[in-house]
Design an enzyme around this catalytic site. Structure first.
Site, mmCIF file in Angstrom:
data_model
loop_
_atom_site.group_PDB
_atom_site.id
_atom_site.type_symbol
_atom_site.label_atom_id
_atom_site.label_comp_id
_atom_site.label_asym_id
_atom_site.label_seq_id
_atom_site.Cartn_x
_atom_site.Cartn_y
_atom_site.Cartn_z
ATOM 1 N N LYS A 13 0.946 -1.456 0.322
ATOM 2 C CA LYS A 13 -0.106 0.381 -0.172
ATOM 3 C C LYS A 13 1.185 1.547 -0.072
ATOM 4 O O LYS A 13 0.662 2.116 -0.918
ATOM 5 C CB LYS A 13 -1.261 0.043 1.505
ATOM 6 C CG LYS A 13 -1.881 -0.749 1.160
ATOM 7 C CD LYS A 13 -2.918 -1.379 2.469
ATOM 8 C CE LYS A 13 -2.208 -0.776 3.477
ATOM 9 N NZ LYS A 13 -1.658 -2.200 3.600
ATOM 10 N N ARG A 88 -8.914 0.866 9.653
ATOM 11 C CA ARG A 88 -8.280 -0.515 9.718
ATOM 12 C C ARG A 88 -8.996 -0.883 10.942
ATOM 13 O O ARG A 88 -9.056 -2.290 11.037
ATOM 14 C CB ARG A 88 -7.008 -0.291 11.190
ATOM 15 C CG ARG A 88 -5.924 -1.067 9.896
ATOM 16 C CD ARG A 88 -5.208 -0.811 10.461
ATOM 17 N NE ARG A 88 -3.516 -1.265 10.419
ATOM 18 C CZ ARG A 88 -2.557 -0.646 9.932
ATOM 19 N NH1 ARG A 88 -2.738 0.375 8.765
ATOM 20 N NH2 ARG A 88 -1.253 -1.065 9.692
ATOM 21 N N ARG A 127 12.373 -5.986 4.660
ATOM 22 C CA ARG A 127 11.871 -4.826 5.009
ATOM 23 C C ARG A 127 12.395 -3.592 5.423
ATOM 24 O O ARG A 127 13.098 -4.262 6.967
ATOM 25 C CB ARG A 127 10.388 -4.129 5.080
ATOM 26 C CG ARG A 127 10.037 -3.169 4.949
ATOM 27 C CD ARG A 127 9.092 -2.215 4.453
ATOM 28 N NE ARG A 127 8.234 -2.283 5.709
ATOM 29 C CZ ARG A 127 6.469 -2.874 5.371
ATOM 30 N NH1 ARG A 127 5.772 -2.120 4.512
ATOM 31 N NH2 ARG A 127 5.818 -3.017 7.252
ATOM 32 N N ARG A 160 12.221 -2.362 11.255
ATOM 33 C CA ARG A 160 11.360 -1.255 11.971
ATOM 34 C C ARG A 160 11.061 -2.262 13.503
ATOM 35 O O ARG A 160 11.109 -3.777 12.894
ATOM 36 C CB ARG A 160 9.577 -1.017 11.644
ATOM 37 C CG ARG A 160 9.941 -0.002 11.022
ATOM 38 C CD ARG A 160 9.100 0.322 9.713
ATOM 39 N NE ARG A 160 7.285 -0.376 10.800
ATOM 40 C CZ ARG A 160 6.273 0.076 10.299
ATOM 41 N NH1 ARG A 160 6.635 0.468 8.281
ATOM 42 N NH2 ARG A 160 5.165 -0.619 10.406
ATOM 43 N N ARG A 171 0.549 -8.819 13.485
ATOM 44 C CA ARG A 171 -0.415 -7.952 12.455
ATOM 45 C C ARG A 171 -1.499 -8.254 11.633
ATOM 46 O O ARG A 171 -2.296 -8.116 11.462
ATOM 47 C CB ARG A 171 0.682 -6.647 12.162
ATOM 48 C CG ARG A 171 1.553 -5.654 13.029
ATOM 49 C CD ARG A 171 2.431 -5.392 12.264
ATOM 50 N NE ARG A 171 2.455 -4.407 11.068
ATOM 51 C CZ ARG A 171 3.670 -3.763 9.989
ATOM 52 N NH1 ARG A 171 4.308 -4.284 10.418
ATOM 53 N NH2 ARG A 171 3.312 -3.490 9.154
HETATM 54 P P1 AMP Z 1 1.327 0.478 8.928
HETATM 55 O O1 AMP Z 1 3.016 1.047 8.741
HETATM 56 O O2 AMP Z 1 0.227 1.212 7.476
HETATM 57 O O3 AMP Z 1 1.484 -0.862 8.488
HETATM 58 O O4 AMP Z 1 0.750 0.845 10.543
HETATM 59 C C1 AMP Z 1 1.853 0.619 11.784
HETATM 60 C C2 AMP Z 1 1.195 0.442 12.988
HETATM 61 O O5 AMP Z 1 0.778 1.956 12.995
HETATM 62 C C3 AMP Z 1 -0.095 -0.285 12.895
HETATM 63 O O6 AMP Z 1 0.540 -1.574 13.240
HETATM 64 C C4 AMP Z 1 -0.903 0.282 14.200
HETATM 65 O O7 AMP Z 1 0.220 -0.003 15.422
HETATM 66 C C5 AMP Z 1 -0.573 1.507 13.963
HETATM 67 N N1 AMP Z 1 -2.011 1.945 12.565
HETATM 68 C C6 AMP Z 1 -1.376 2.536 11.459
HETATM 69 N N2 AMP Z 1 -2.976 2.370 10.554
HETATM 70 C C7 AMP Z 1 -3.604 1.856 12.329
HETATM 71 C C8 AMP Z 1 -4.827 2.183 12.314
HETATM 72 N N3 AMP Z 1 -5.879 3.114 11.264
HETATM 73 N N4 AMP Z 1 -6.334 2.244 12.769
HETATM 74 C C9 AMP Z 1 -4.952 1.737 14.297
HETATM 75 N N5 AMP Z 1 -3.916 1.340 14.003
HETATM 76 C C10 AMP Z 1 -3.074 1.671 13.478
#
Ligand code: AMP
Length: 214
Positions: A13, A88, A127, A160, A171
């Site tokens: 994404k 999410r 990554r 990360r 996740r």
């Molecule tokens: P991402 O970079 O989109 O994979 O997000 C990394 C982390 O940020 C996720 O594993 C969540 O802990 C948090 N996060 C990101 N977007 C959301 C969301 N819309 N709702 C809740 N937690 C989020």
């Protein structure tokens, strides 16, 4: 145009969102990126969300929706936004529909990137991310500079914490339990383009542009 990029963690994404947002002429709103920026800068929001992120859990809906609400107030978001990693959860989706509706706006389309779990694990655990600018690399397919630094800004490139295998599995569990159910709700309201997220970055981008007739 309000467009939503949907898919499990590691489906590409973030990578695709940059080109897609540019093509749509709207800002790219990635809640994960905003949370990470707050972590790096040590803000109060960063302190609040660190524990959730480190263990691969979702940040609470209220915190996340507040953040998106503020972002949507900014002038550049008036004509549209490309959402990446938001909503999410079903409550986040209902919040978004209500929030857009209150401003007489609607979602125009959803792009759902599909990638099997095994491919996701290989992608995410390989990554690496720049500690300064957030640029992403992959140990096999797109490595950083030979000394392990970022080709864009020269800062250190690291894994990360939430890209470690055990956390990625958590996740994926969170994705299935909390995020995936949004799809059925979305399909009732807007065109969802189900596309394969596998293959070269350019190939996936062409697939997305073709689906959206861009
Ligand atoms: P991402 O970079 O989109 O994979 O997000 C990394 C982390 O940020 C996720 O594993 C969540 O802990 C948090 N996060 C990101 N977007 C959301 C969301 N819309 N709702 C809740 N937690 C989020």
């Amino acid at each position: 145009m309000f467009v939503l990029l949907f898919g499990p963690p590691g489906s590409g994404k973030g990578t695709q969102a940059v080109a897609l947002a540019a093509r749509l002429g709207v800002p790219h709103v990635a809640t994960g990126d905003i949370f990470r920026k707050n972590l790096r800068e040590g803000t109060e929001l960063g302190q609040r969300v660190r524990g959730y992120m480190d263990r691969g859990a979702l940040v609470p809906d209220l915190v996340t929706c507040d953040l998106v609400g503020s972002r949507l107030e900014e002038q550049d978001a008036a004509g549209g936004v490309l959402f990446d990693g938001f909503p999410r959860s079903v409550p986040q989706l209902y919040w978004l529909i209500g929030h857009l509706g209150a401003g007489r706006r609607t979602l125009s389309a959803v792009v759902n990137l599909q990638v099997p779990d095994q491919a996701i694990l290989a992608r995410i655990t390989g990554r690496r991310t720049c500690t300064n600018c957030g640029a992403t690399y992959h140990v096999v397919t797109a490595p950083p500079l030979a000394d392990g630094s970022c080709a864009r800004c020269g800062a250190a490139v690291v894994q990360r914490q939430d890209d470690a295998e055990a956390v990625v599995r958590d996740r994926l569990v969170a994705y299935r339990a909390q995020t995936f159910p949004c799809l059925a709700e979305l399909r009732d309201r807007v065109t969802v383009h189900d596309l394969s997220g596998e293959g070269a970055i350019d190939e996936v981008r062409r697939r997305i542009f073709a689906a959206l007739a861009l």
